[in-house]
Design a protein around this motif. Structure first.
Motif, short mmCIF file in Angstrom:
data_model
loop_
_atom_site.label_atom_id
_atom_site.label_comp_id
_atom_site.label_asym_id
_atom_site.label_seq_id
_atom_site.Cartn_x
_atom_site.Cartn_y
_atom_site.Cartn_z
N ALA A 37 -7.81 -2.08 1.08
CA ALA A 37 -8.95 -1.51 0.36
C ALA A 37 -10.25 -1.87 1.06
CB ALA A 37 -8.96 -2.00 -1.09
N ALA A 57 -2.13 6.52 0.07
CA ALA A 57 -3.45 5.91 0.31
C ALA A 57 -3.87 6.10 1.76
CB ALA A 57 -3.39 4.41 -0.03
N TYR A 58 -2.92 5.81 2.69
CA TYR A 58 -3.25 6.03 4.11
C TYR A 58 -3.61 7.48 4.36
CZ TYR A 58 -1.09 1.49 5.04
OH TYR A 58 -0.79 0.17 5.07
N VAL A 110 0.86 -1.19 0.00
CA VAL A 110 0.00 0.00 0.00
C VAL A 110 0.89 1.24 0.00
CG1 VAL A 110 -1.88 1.16 1.19
CG2 VAL A 110 -1.59 -1.33 1.41
#
Lengths: 101, 169, 634
Positions: B7, A7-8, A3
């Motif tokens: 996600a 995104a975080y 990730v």
């Protein structure tokens, strides 16, 4: 696949914005308070993400302190809400306007 | 795999976070907030914050939210009219617009500074985020702030009792 | 004693504090005892200091002590410093000696007054200030206590402030003195800017070297100082306050407005003798003002009917003599006259006080007469004082006044001498007139006052007798003239000033003394003729010269002139400024700013809704703005 940091951060920003909307729109003091908790969680997420990506434990320690302060704040805040409710029979902030000129 | 887990959890957190602020009754808000916190705890595992995800569940989702529910039920608050009722509509519109701007600004900031960071981050030691590591730091480098927290909690405890107790006369 | 000069002024200060704070609680006897005792202790200390000073050789009779630093700013330095030399020694003896007798007298005179403690509190404060004034070792300290005695004078003139005339008189004295003090302050400042010091010894050492003799600066300094002296010592043109000051209790008139405070101006001029010596122009101004005042005030005294006012004009006139003496360079003679005058003028005032006391408050000599039979002690002491004031051999006033006139003649000031001699004639006349009308002849006392008529109690008459002894004999310390014990003591102080004044004309001392005695005796003879042998003459004179009589009776209309020329224009101008400037412009702008802020606040307070939501909203606006700056511009 791993990730990415962004995104975080985007999730954190989204949750923070939700908290802001909650605080600014709701009239129920309890929900406003919960929105504040939501913002605190969003910030915690950022701290932890940065801690991981910078390989530094300081962020995690900071989250610990945020939780301590949040616990204290909730205790006092809920006590205040109880006290107000006892006096005014309501938790609707629109009816609490003693600070008005 | 990791991305899929993230996600899923992020989706749950985002939806629950939105639902927190649109409920007409505070109890539902509190329950959705618990869900948000729980999914955040999962994301914390992805970030190797082992100690923090445990106290996120125990302290946040557990103790604090129980306190919320306890107060909500104690006060017996009836469900309020729809939050988008006419007197509040203008204010809500402004607030939402401002929040969108805020989110956009945060997005721009993230895009400008962090979008190029390598996914997954650096490799970390296996002790990263473990209880032992956190405990060692709290009692060495952060001893003084750690002790201060005890005073904060004490003050909050006394304050909460003084504020919430019934007046005797 | 000489090592602790502070012992001289400290007692009245203590008395002031005790009587001021506890006077109402400790009773009249204690108040009187403390007040008199404190001044008595000062008198003893002064006598001790005098004895120690006399034991020293003439050139070492000068003690200076700095008690504590006061102001030190840059190169400006002024201390709480005391200076004892023969000049200040004479002054402290006069102040504490005469002051002590007057304090004792006041115990009797003020016995019935409900504000007894307040009276003695003020009196002690005055004595302290006056002692400090003459003991100060620099001009600034002198100035401070110069103002302090002025304050005491104001408080004591207006002692019976519930009487409007007394309150007005106090105000008048204070305001007229302001004019003089303004000049004095300017003089002190000019002195500092030109010499950089205010200590007497440094000033007098530096002045001859740094100031051009006869130049503009030293003339300006001395004239400004003299302006202060004319205010304090009631000389033309600022004498108008002193007659009105008679509204105060009589002991106050005796102590402040005869013996001590009004002589402060003479003392200051004598103290500044080295400066005045450098400014011949100022010296002649001093001499002429003094001479003119001596005659001017004496003519007014001729026709006054209020016993205290006669004595007050006499005081102005005698102060004129003292300035005359200073002006012609006869400083020692001037201070000599100051000393003798303190005794006989205090005696005159206390005698009038005794008369007023005996007559239950009557002050008009037309309603007196024949009082000698009822108050013999008062009458005899009053006569001694009157003759001393008139300058009759061998009483005190003769020696000192003669010496001043001799100084004027010897210094070549013929015209000034003529003024002084004329004044001496008038003085003899009006003093004896006052005595005759009060104590001799047929009684004109109003019946109800005559009923209570009595001699005053011993507490009042004993000081009268003591003062009378001094008024008669104190002149002998100055015998033979210019070489007596007094002169050997005081003259060295003015050694520097003598050189310039010098002796311009050679005049025999004995013929001059006989001449001035003859002049005085003529005045006495004329008064006796007018008021004893041919009492109808004065009325005829009034009929023949009505204009002159009215002018004198109205004091040359000077008060009316000052009112029209100064007081009224200032009052009108102030009124105009008040109505046309102060109210619309100053008040207007202040009120306008207030109104502006009020209107602005009315608009702004709408922001303060009291609703948490609106506060949160504005908070978020701020956050968005700051974040925007951080996100886009950093």
């Amino acid at each position: 696949m791993s990730v990415p940091l962004s995104a975080y951060l985007i999730l954190s920003a989204y949750l923070f914005a939700m908290g802001v909307v909650g605080v600014a729109t709701r009239r129920n003091a309890l929900i406003i308070f919960m929105s504040i908790e939501l913002m605190l969680n969003a910030v915690n997420l950022s701290f932890l993400a940065f801690a991981r990506f910078l390989n530094s434990m300081d962020g995690q320690i900071f989250v610990f302190f945020v939780m301590v302060v949040a616990a204290a704040e909730v205790a006092v805040g809920l006590a205040i809400i109880i006290a107000i409710y006892r006096n005014k029979e309501t938790v609707d902030v629109a009816e609490l306007n003693l600070l008005k000129w | 795999m990791e991305l899929l887990v993230f996600a899923g959890l992020a989706l749950v957190a985002a939806v629950a976070g939105l639902l927190v602020i649109v409920q007409r009754h505070a109890v539902y808000s509190a329950l959705f907030l618990i869900i948000t916190m729980g999914s955040l705890a999962g994301i914390y595992i992805l970030l190797d914050a082992h100690f923090v995800w445990v106290i996120q569940v125990i302290v946040y989702a557990g103790a604090i939210m129980v306190l919320f529910l306890f107060v909500i039920m104690l006060l017996d608050i009836r469900s309020e009219p729809a939050p988008w009722a006419p007197p509040d509509r203008g204010r809500i519109l402004i607030a939402v617009l401002l929040s969108v701007v805020l989110l956009a600004e945060l997005g721009v900031a993230v895009a400008r500074r962090f979008v190029l960071a390598p996914a997954g981050g650096p490799a970390v030691a296996s002790s990263f985020g473990r209880t032992q590591t956190v405990g060692r730091l709290l009692f060495t480098d952060f001893l003084f702030p750690f002790e201060i927290t005890s005073i904060i909690l004490l003050v909050a405890m006394v304050g909460a009792m003084v504020l919430a107790k019934k007046r005797l006369h | 004693m000489l090592n602790s000069l502070w012992l001289i002024p400290v007692w009245p200060l203590l008395g002031f504090l005790v009587n001021g704070f506890f006077g109402r609680r400790i009773g009249k006897t204690a108040v009187g005892t403390i007040a008199c005792g404190s001044v008595g202790l000062s008198l003893l200390a002064s006598l001790g200091a005098l004895g120690k000073l006399l034991a020293r050789p003439a050139e070492a009779r000068r003690v200076e002590q700095v008690l504590a630093p006061w102001i030190g700013a840059g190169n400006f330095q002024a201390d709480w410093g005391l200076l004892l030399d023969p000049l200040s020694a004479v002054m402290i003896l006069v102040v504490s000696g005469v002051g002590f007798l007057i304090h004792v007298y006041s115990i009797g005179y003020m016995r019935e007054d409900p504000d007894y403690p307040r009276f003695f509190t003020y009196l002690n404060l005055f004595t302290f200030s006056m002692l400090m004034l003459v003991l100060a070792n620099n001009y600034l300290l002198l100035y401070v206590f110069w103002e302090a005695v002025g304050l005491c004078s104001y408080l004591l003139i207006g002692f019976w402030f519930e009487k409007k005339s007394a309150a007005d008189a106090g105000k008048k004295a204070f305001i007229v003195n302001r004019v003089g003090d303004f000049g004095f302050a300017l003089g002190v400042m000019l002195l500092w800017t030109s010499l950089g010091t205010l200590r007497y010894d440094q000033v007098f050492a530096a002045a001859p070297a740094q100031l051009v003799a006869g130049g503009g600066v030293v003339t300006a300094i001395t004239l400004l100082l003299f302006l202060g002296a004319t205010g304090k010592s009631a000389q033309i043109p600022l004498y108008v306050w002193l007659p009105d000051a008679m509204e105060g209790p009589t002991p106050v008139s005796a102590l402040i407005h005869a013996a001590t405070m009004v002589t402060a101006g003479v003392y200051m001029v004598a103290r500044s003798a080295p400066l005045f010596t450098l400014a011949p122009l100022s010296l002649s101004v001093v001499a002429w003002i003094g001479g003119l005042t001596a005659v001017f005030a004496a003519t007014i005294a001729l026709v006054q009917t209020d016993i205290k006012r006669i004595v007050a004009y006499s005081t102005i006139s005698q102060l004129g003599y003292m300035f005359l003496g200073c002006g012609v360079g006869a400083y020692a003679a001037a201070i000599f006259h100051l000393m003798t005058h303190a005794f006989f003028k205090a005696l005159l005032f206390l005698g009038s006080g005794s008369v007023i006391h005996g007559l239950s408050g009557e002050q008009d000599i037309r309603k007196m007469g024949g009082l000698r039979k009822h108050m013999p002690i008062t009458a005899w002491t009053f006569l001694i004082a009157a003759l001393a004031n008139a300058g009759i051999f061998p009483l005190a006033g003769f020696w000192s006044k003669d010496e001043i006139l001799y100084g004027a003649a010897a210094g070549g000031y013929g015209a000034v001498w003529a003024l002084g001699a004329g004044g001496a004639f008038l003085t003899a006349f009006y003093m004896l007139r006052c005595y005759y009308l009060t104590f001799e002849g047929r009684s004109r006392v109003e019946p109800e006052a005559a009923h209570h008529l009595h001699e005053s109690p011993p507490v009042m008459t004993v000081p009268l007798v003591i003062l009378a002894v001094f008024a008669a004999l104190v002149g002998f310390v100055g015998v033979p003239p210019e070489h007596g014990a007094y002169h050997r003591f005081v003259e060295p102080v003015f050694a520097g000033a003598k050189q310039v004044a010098g002796h311009a004309a050679s005049v025999g001392e004995v013929p001059m003394a006989i001449l001035s005695l003859v002049i005085a005796l003529v005045g006495v003879w004329l008064a006796t003729r007018f008021y004893v042998w041919r009492p109808e003459i004065p009325a005829r004179m009034v009929e023949r010269y009505p204009a002159a009589y009215r002018t004198l009776l109205h004091k040359y209309y000077v008060d009316e002139l000052y009112d029209a020329l100064i007081v009224e224009p200032i009052r009108r101008g102030s009124l105009w400024l008040w109505r046309r400037f102060d109210e619309p412009v100053i008040d207007g702008s202040v009120n306008g700013i207030g109104a502006l802020i009020r209107i602005g606040s009315l608009a702004l307070r709408r922001v303060q809704t009291g609703y948490v939501m609106s506060y949160v909203l504005s908070f978020i606006v701020g956050v968005v703005a700051i974040l925007g700056y951080l996100a886009f511009w950093r």
